[in-house]
Every structure is written in C-alpha cells, then in structure tokens.
Design an enzyme around this catalytic site. Structure first.
Site, PDB file in Angstrom:
ATOM      1  N   GLY A   3       0.796  -1.226   0.000  1.00 40.38           N
ATOM      2  CA  GLY A   3       0.000   0.000   0.000  1.00 40.38           C
ATOM      3  C   GLY A   3       0.829   1.275   0.000  1.00 40.38           C
ATOM      4  N   GLN A  58      -8.883  23.032  10.210  1.00 40.57           N
ATOM      5  CA  GLN A  58      -8.197  23.223  11.497  1.00 40.57           C
ATOM      6  C   GLN A  58      -7.069  24.225  11.254  1.00 40.57           C
ATOM      7  OE1 GLN A  58      -7.800  19.275  13.779  1.00 40.57           O
ATOM      8  NE2 GLN A  58      -8.163  18.660  11.656  1.00 40.57           N
ATOM      9  N   HIS A  63     -10.026  27.749   2.548  1.00 44.83           N
ATOM     10  CA  HIS A  63     -11.065  27.846   3.579  1.00 44.83           C
ATOM     11  C   HIS A  63     -10.941  29.169   4.349  1.00 44.83           C
ATOM     12  CE1 HIS A  63     -14.054  26.676   6.402  1.00 44.83           C
ATOM     13  NE2 HIS A  63     -13.210  26.722   7.403  1.00 44.83           N
ATOM     14  N   ASP A  69     -22.844  31.237   6.901  1.00 43.68           N
ATOM     15  CA  ASP A  69     -22.340  31.486   8.260  1.00 43.68           C
ATOM     16  C   ASP A  69     -21.547  32.786   8.286  1.00 43.68           C
ATOM     17  OD1 ASP A  69     -19.674  30.949   7.403  1.00 43.68           O
ATOM     18  OD2 ASP A  69     -20.038  28.815   7.654  1.00 43.68           O
ATOM     19  N   LYS A  85     -25.158  31.268  11.960  1.00 38.12           N
ATOM     20  CA  LYS A  85     -25.170  29.822  12.211  1.00 38.12           C
ATOM     21  C   LYS A  85     -24.337  29.490  13.441  1.00 38.12           C
ATOM     22  CE  LYS A  85     -22.310  26.993   9.894  1.00 38.12           C
ATOM     23  NZ  LYS A  85     -21.707  26.257   8.758  1.00 38.12           N
ATOM     24  N   ARG A  94     -22.339  26.454  15.449  1.00 32.19           N
ATOM     25  CA  ARG A  94     -21.834  25.092  15.283  1.00 32.19           C
ATOM     26  C   ARG A  94     -21.946  24.338  16.606  1.00 32.19           C
ATOM     27  NH1 ARG A  94     -19.374  22.192  11.600  1.00 32.19           N
ATOM     28  NH2 ARG A  94     -19.309  23.820  10.034  1.00 32.19           N
ATOM     29  N   ASP A 128     -20.380  29.370  -0.706  1.00 35.72           N
ATOM     30  CA  ASP A 128     -19.534  28.793   0.335  1.00 35.72           C
ATOM     31  C   ASP A 128     -18.264  28.259  -0.318  1.00 35.72           C
ATOM     32  OD1 ASP A 128     -18.798  28.066   2.880  1.00 35.72           O
ATOM     33  OD2 ASP A 128     -20.597  26.888   3.287  1.00 35.72           O
ATOM     34  N   THR A 160     -20.700  17.382   4.341  1.00 36.36           N
ATOM     35  CA  THR A 160     -21.896  16.562   4.597  1.00 36.36           C
ATOM     36  C   THR A 160     -23.129  17.159   3.925  1.00 36.36           C
ATOM     37  OG1 THR A 160     -22.457  17.807   6.583  1.00 36.36           O
ATOM     38  CG2 THR A 160     -21.010  15.900   6.874  1.00 36.36           C
ATOM     39  N   GLY A 196     -24.809  19.417   5.410  1.00 38.42           N
ATOM     40  CA  GLY A 196     -25.641  19.866   6.536  1.00 38.42           C
ATOM     41  C   GLY A 196     -25.808  21.381   6.554  1.00 38.42           C
TER      42      GLY A 196
HETATM   43  C1  R5P Z   1     -17.694  26.188   7.219  1.00 40.28           C
HETATM   44  O1  R5P Z   1     -16.983  26.966   7.806  1.00 40.28           O
HETATM   45  C2  R5P Z   1     -17.524  25.889   5.764  1.00 40.28           C
HETATM   46  O2  R5P Z   1     -17.384  27.050   5.015  1.00 40.28           O
HETATM   47  C3  R5P Z   1     -18.653  25.043   5.241  1.00 40.28           C
HETATM   48  O3  R5P Z   1     -19.869  25.755   5.399  1.00 40.28           O
HETATM   49  C4  R5P Z   1     -18.781  23.743   5.964  1.00 40.28           C
HETATM   50  O4  R5P Z   1     -17.527  23.196   6.232  1.00 40.28           O
HETATM   51  C5  R5P Z   1     -19.573  22.772   5.121  1.00 40.28           C
HETATM   52  O5  R5P Z   1     -19.634  21.557   5.783  1.00 40.28           O
HETATM   53  P1  R5P Z   1     -20.939  20.647   5.741  1.00 40.28           P
HETATM   54  O6  R5P Z   1     -21.326  20.500   4.301  1.00 40.28           O
HETATM   55  O7  R5P Z   1     -20.484  19.343   6.365  1.00 40.28           O
HETATM   56  O8  R5P Z   1     -21.995  21.320   6.564  1.00 40.28           O
END
Ligand code: R5P
Length: 312
Positions: free
Chosen positions: A38, A97, A130, A169, A192, A194, A218, A223, A225
């Site tokens: 691997g 992170q 990010h 957010d 928003k 978290r 974004d 996910t 979410g």
């Molecule tokens: C948050 O700070 C990011 O910009 C995204 O909104 C977030 O990481 C998206 O993650 P998920 O699709 O899991 O909610």
C-alpha cells in the site's frame, strides 16, 4: 513553453488533462502507483532537469492518500533537479483546522504547509482557501485564485433577477460580499451556530431574502448539513428560488443523495477542483470547470506575468 511541464497525481486526472488542453501541452509522464503493501510508488518517467514543473493534485478524499502522493511526487521532482516546482492544489484540504481554538488541538493547515515546503514545493497555486490567512502559513509564494468568475459566467446565463447572495455562516461574509459585488446583488448572512465539528444549527438571517432569488455561496460542501440548514431557514423566510454556488464539492457520506432529495434547492453549482463522478449523475448538481482559470494562472506564472487580474 518547452521548459513547462505539468504532472498529475491520481486525485483529479481529468482536471489535469483539461489544464493541459488549455495550455496546449501534453501531460507529462509519471508513474504514481502502490507497492504491494500500500505504500505509494512514484517514478518520474521524463527528464525534468532545469524545467518549470507544475504538479496538479487536490488533497480531496481520500485526503491522506492524495496528500502523500503529492508529497512523494514533490520529493521525486526535487531530487530529479527540476528548476522550480509549483504544487497546484485546486482544493487545499486539512484547512478547517487553521487555529488553536480549543486546548490540545493541532493546526493541520500549518502542518500541511510545512510538509509541502519540506517535500520540495517552491510555490503553491490554489483556489478558494477555507481561510485566506492560510496563505501566511507558507514562507514560499502562494497564488490564491477565486472561483467567483467561473460561477458568474454560469449564473449570467440563467438571467436571474432580484438576487440576494447569502453566506451560510458569519465566517463566509467576506466571500459572500465579493460575490454580491460581482453579481450586483444584495447580501444576507445566516447566523449559524456550530454544535460539533459535524453538526450546525442555523439561526437568524441578517438581510432581506423574502421574494428574492437566493444564491448561497460557500467554499466547500462536505456533509451538506450547512447547506440544507440554510435552505430550510431561507425557505421559511420566504425566499423564491434557491441556488448554491460552492467551490469545492467534498460531498462526504450521503451528501449527494440528501441534496438530490432537497426539493427547495433549485441547483447546486460546484467546480471540478475535486472529481465529481457520482454527483454528475444528479440533475440538481451542475459542474463548472476551473481548468481555464488554473491553466491561465500556470501560463502566467511560467512566463513571469502578473496573475493579479485573475484575482478579480
Ligand atoms: C464552514 O466553515 C464551511 O465554510 C462550510 O460551510 C462547511 O464546512 C460545510 O460543511 P458541511 O457541508 O459538512 O456542513
């Protein structure tokens, strides 16, 4: 162009080929495979001595495999005496992170920056980090491109009226403001909260969305979410058609299926910084390409031309 070479790991071969098409060069040859246990096995199959080399490799899922492939390719190219090596990381993973916001947590974005530099990267080219300040984690030049122009081209064709750009957010305000300016749109923000790294609770909307066409912007969708929460509050607040423009489609777990089931979402538009093989099968998800943006940036870096106009 005879000194310019583009290589790719396995993370997004199609994007690498499209970039080469834009540059009118062929993709250079490297073996990037696995040993029986691997471990990653890399062999650069062409002479790179004195060349200006670009390696295309987003660190998308599987992130550890893709990151390690990139590091090993950089090491191989450095030892093969490439003149300059640019790591082209369309999606820079491990970026969430980016600060020590709790005791005993790592800053993975800084760790990855260190790894890339030690492995042999002379420069970095990336899109929609990010957090913009991750640029400062590198002590080598980094060109940070924005996908906003690519989305603008797409949305212009839809001829939407009364647009409000929404940040899902507070952290995304800067990005949303830039979109609102380019789209000549109003701006709104969802406050928003978290609850955990994987779960969020959408709260209030700051700004006007009633009877307006909304584009949620974004940097990434994992996910799904955050997006689905945002759609729920926006719909409750009387938004008309809801679109989303999200640069990096990480799309983990059941994200694609959940998005497909979300009838209040008209379209999710994502770029191809990450390969979207499954997502492409769902009509609600549209893919726009960053190949020309990256190709043009590579051309300009190679010829020592300004890339700042690509930042607009
Ligand atoms: C948050 O700070 C990011 O910009 C995204 O909104 C977030 O990481 C998206 O993650 P998920 O699709 O899991 O909610």
């Amino acid at each position: 162009m005879d000194k310019l070479m583009v290589f790719s790991g396995n993370a997004n071969l199609n994007l690498a080929k499209e970039i080469c098409k834009y540059l009118k060069i062929r993709l250079s040859d490297a073996l990037v495979t696995r040993f029986s246990e691997g471990e990653i096995r890399v062999k650069i199959n062409e002479n790179v001595r004195g060349k200006d080399v670009f390696v295309i490799q987003p660190t998308c899922p599987p992130p550890n495999e893709n990151l390690m492939e990139l590091l090993i390719m950089l090491d191989a190219l450095k030892r093969a005496s490439a003149y300059r090596i640019t790591a082209v990381i369309p999606y820079f993973g491990y970026a969430r992170q980016d600060r020590k916001d709790q005791p005993r947590v790592p800053i993975t974005a800084k760790l990855v920056a260190n790894l890339l530099t030690v492995a042999g990267a002379d420069r970095i080219l990336t899109i929609d980090l990010h957090a913009g300040q991750i640029q400062g984690f590198f002590d080598i030049p980094l060109d940070h491109l924005y996908a906003v122009g690519v989305f603008l081209d797409y949305f212009k064709k839809l001829k939407l009226k009364d647009i409000t750009v929404v940040s899902p957010d507070v952290g995304g305000i800067k990005m949303a403001r830039a979109y609102a300016k380019r789209f000549a749109a109003e701006l709104a923000i969802i406050d928003k909260r978290r609850i955990s790294p994987e779960r969020t609770e959408a709260m209030h909307i700051l700004g006007e969305v009633k009877n307006r066409n909304v584009i949620i912007v974004d940097d990434l969708i994992a996910t799904g979410g955050s997006l689905i929460d945002a759609i729920t509050v926006l719909k409750k607040a009387g938004a008309k058609d809801i679109y989303a423009a999200i640069t990096h489609g990480v799309l983990s777990g059941d994200a694609v299926k959940n998005i497909d089931r979300c009838n209040d979402l008209k379209e999710l538009v994502i770029t191809d910084t990450i390969p979207l093989i499954e997502a492409k099968r769902y009509p609600r998800i549209k893919v726009v390409s960053v190949a020309s943006l990256l190709g043009e940036a590579i051309r300009r870096i190679h010829f020592e031309e300004s890339v700042s106009s690509l930042f607009d």
